[in-house]
Scaffold this active site. Structure first.
Site, PDB file in Angstrom:
ATOM      1  N   PRO A 152       0.833  -1.014   0.063  1.00 47.20           N
ATOM      2  CA  PRO A 152       0.162   0.134  -0.070  1.00 47.20           C
ATOM      3  C   PRO A 152       0.741   1.310  -0.105  1.00 47.20           C
ATOM      4  O   PRO A 152       1.927   1.296   0.560  1.00 47.20           O
ATOM      5  CB  PRO A 152      -0.710   0.008   1.299  1.00 47.20           C
ATOM      6  CG  PRO A 152       0.011  -0.983   2.271  1.00 47.20           C
ATOM      7  CD  PRO A 152       0.794  -1.934   1.292  1.00 47.20           C
ATOM      8  N   VAL A 153       0.389   2.216  -0.748  1.00 48.41           N
ATOM      9  CA  VAL A 153       1.023   3.675  -0.598  1.00 48.41           C
ATOM     10  C   VAL A 153      -0.172   4.618  -0.367  1.00 48.41           C
ATOM     11  O   VAL A 153      -0.803   5.212  -1.443  1.00 48.41           O
ATOM     12  CB  VAL A 153       1.693   3.734  -1.908  1.00 48.41           C
ATOM     13  CG1 VAL A 153       2.358   5.448  -1.697  1.00 48.41           C
ATOM     14  CG2 VAL A 153       3.100   2.908  -2.263  1.00 48.41           C
ATOM     15  N   LYS A 154      -0.574   5.075   0.784  1.00 52.52           N
ATOM     16  CA  LYS A 154      -1.488   5.951   1.163  1.00 52.52           C
ATOM     17  C   LYS A 154      -1.062   7.191   1.592  1.00 52.52           C
ATOM     18  O   LYS A 154      -1.848   8.260   1.552  1.00 52.52           O
ATOM     19  CB  LYS A 154      -2.518   5.330   2.099  1.00 52.52           C
ATOM     20  CG  LYS A 154      -3.497   4.084   1.432  1.00 52.52           C
ATOM     21  CD  LYS A 154      -4.435   3.580   2.179  1.00 52.52           C
ATOM     22  CE  LYS A 154      -5.335   2.684   1.864  1.00 52.52           C
ATOM     23  NZ  LYS A 154      -6.408   2.337   2.614  1.00 52.52           N
ATOM     24  N   LYS A 155       0.165   7.241   2.162  1.00 58.59           N
ATOM     25  CA  LYS A 155       0.780   8.255   2.697  1.00 58.59           C
ATOM     26  C   LYS A 155       2.121   8.282   2.476  1.00 58.59           C
ATOM     27  O   LYS A 155       2.643   7.240   2.099  1.00 58.59           O
ATOM     28  CB  LYS A 155       0.488   8.586   4.376  1.00 58.59           C
ATOM     29  CG  LYS A 155       0.788   7.184   5.039  1.00 58.59           C
ATOM     30  CD  LYS A 155       0.110   7.586   6.502  1.00 58.59           C
ATOM     31  CE  LYS A 155       0.374   6.262   7.177  1.00 58.59           C
ATOM     32  NZ  LYS A 155      -0.252   5.083   6.912  1.00 58.59           N
ATOM     33  N   ASP A 162       4.234   5.190   3.925  1.00 62.99           N
ATOM     34  CA  ASP A 162       4.327   4.079   2.981  1.00 62.99           C
ATOM     35  C   ASP A 162       5.239   4.261   1.811  1.00 62.99           C
ATOM     36  O   ASP A 162       5.921   3.298   1.348  1.00 62.99           O
ATOM     37  CB  ASP A 162       2.809   3.645   2.442  1.00 62.99           C
ATOM     38  CG  ASP A 162       1.990   3.570   3.610  1.00 62.99           C
ATOM     39  OD1 ASP A 162       2.046   3.008   4.602  1.00 62.99           O
ATOM     40  OD2 ASP A 162       0.728   4.203   3.474  1.00 62.99           O
TER      41      ASP A 162
END
Length: 210
Positions: A141-144, A147
């Site tokens: 995941p890359v949400k922020k 990450d």
């Protein structure tokens, strides 16, 4: 990525809807988690924006809510059509209210409420819906910015199939990263601070930066 083993499992179970989930870690505690509705034992998805402020600590308790939605969903189209037809051309998903600012780069700009729905929330519309736990090789995941710096570091490698996978040196668990939101929330600010490269995180268990 299509995994034929998962496809075979989905077809064999004859479930109308299946959600791929991962075991929650501290990095995932703010993500939507899977739950069972007490009234009818139906699987549902709870997002952080749906959670009352006083329940936030319980929502983020990864020992209580152990599985989160990866947004990889398997759906039988005939069952989907039946639900769409039943409700006159749409799926009545729960409405989510997210507090935002007009300019995401400026926390002092006009406050607004963003209305949205989560596609994973459709799980509650399918009687007999199920879920499976998948390894981290299925999900990065890359949400922020927290990450992103992990994914860009040597904690991840690119496999022969050109898929980012956790470096074996991490022993199956990605490092926990917590960056100062005021300094590193925006990608541009993070990149400006890492012009000389991303620090090695393969042997790191936790990184806090303020």
């Amino acid at each position: 990525t299509l995994d034929l083993k998962i496809l075979t499992h989905f077809a064999t179970t004859d479930a109308p809807f299946m959600m791929e989930c991962c075991v929650r870690t501290e990095n995932d505690k703010k993500g939507g988690h899977l739950a069972v509705r007490k009234s009818d034992k139906q699987l549902i998805l709870r997002e952080s924006a749906m959670c009352a402020d006083e329940d936030e600590a319980a929502f983020q308790d990864i020992s209580k809510h152990s599985y989160f939605n990866t947004n990889s969903l398997w759906i039988r189209l005939d069952k989907l059509k039946a639900i769409i037809d039943k409700y006159g051309g749409f799926i009545p998903l729960p409405m989510i209210k997210n507090k935002k600012t007009v300019d995401p780069k400026d926390d002092g700009s006009q406050a607004v409420v963003q209305l949205e729905t989560a596609m994973g929330a459709a799980i509650e519309m399918f009687e007999g819906a199920t879920s499976i736990t998948v390894p981290r090789t299925r999900f990065a995941p890359v949400k922020k910015s927290d990450d992103l710096i992990i994914l860009r570091s040597d904690a991840y490698e690119i496999s022969d199939a050109f898929v980012p996978v956790l470096n074996p040196g991490c022993n199956g668990k990605a490092p926990t990263v917590s960056l100062d939101k005021k300094k590193y929330k925006q990608v541009g600010k993070l990149e400006a601070c890492t012009l000389k490269g991303i620090p090695s995180l393969v042997k790191c268990t936790r990184l806090n930066s303020s």
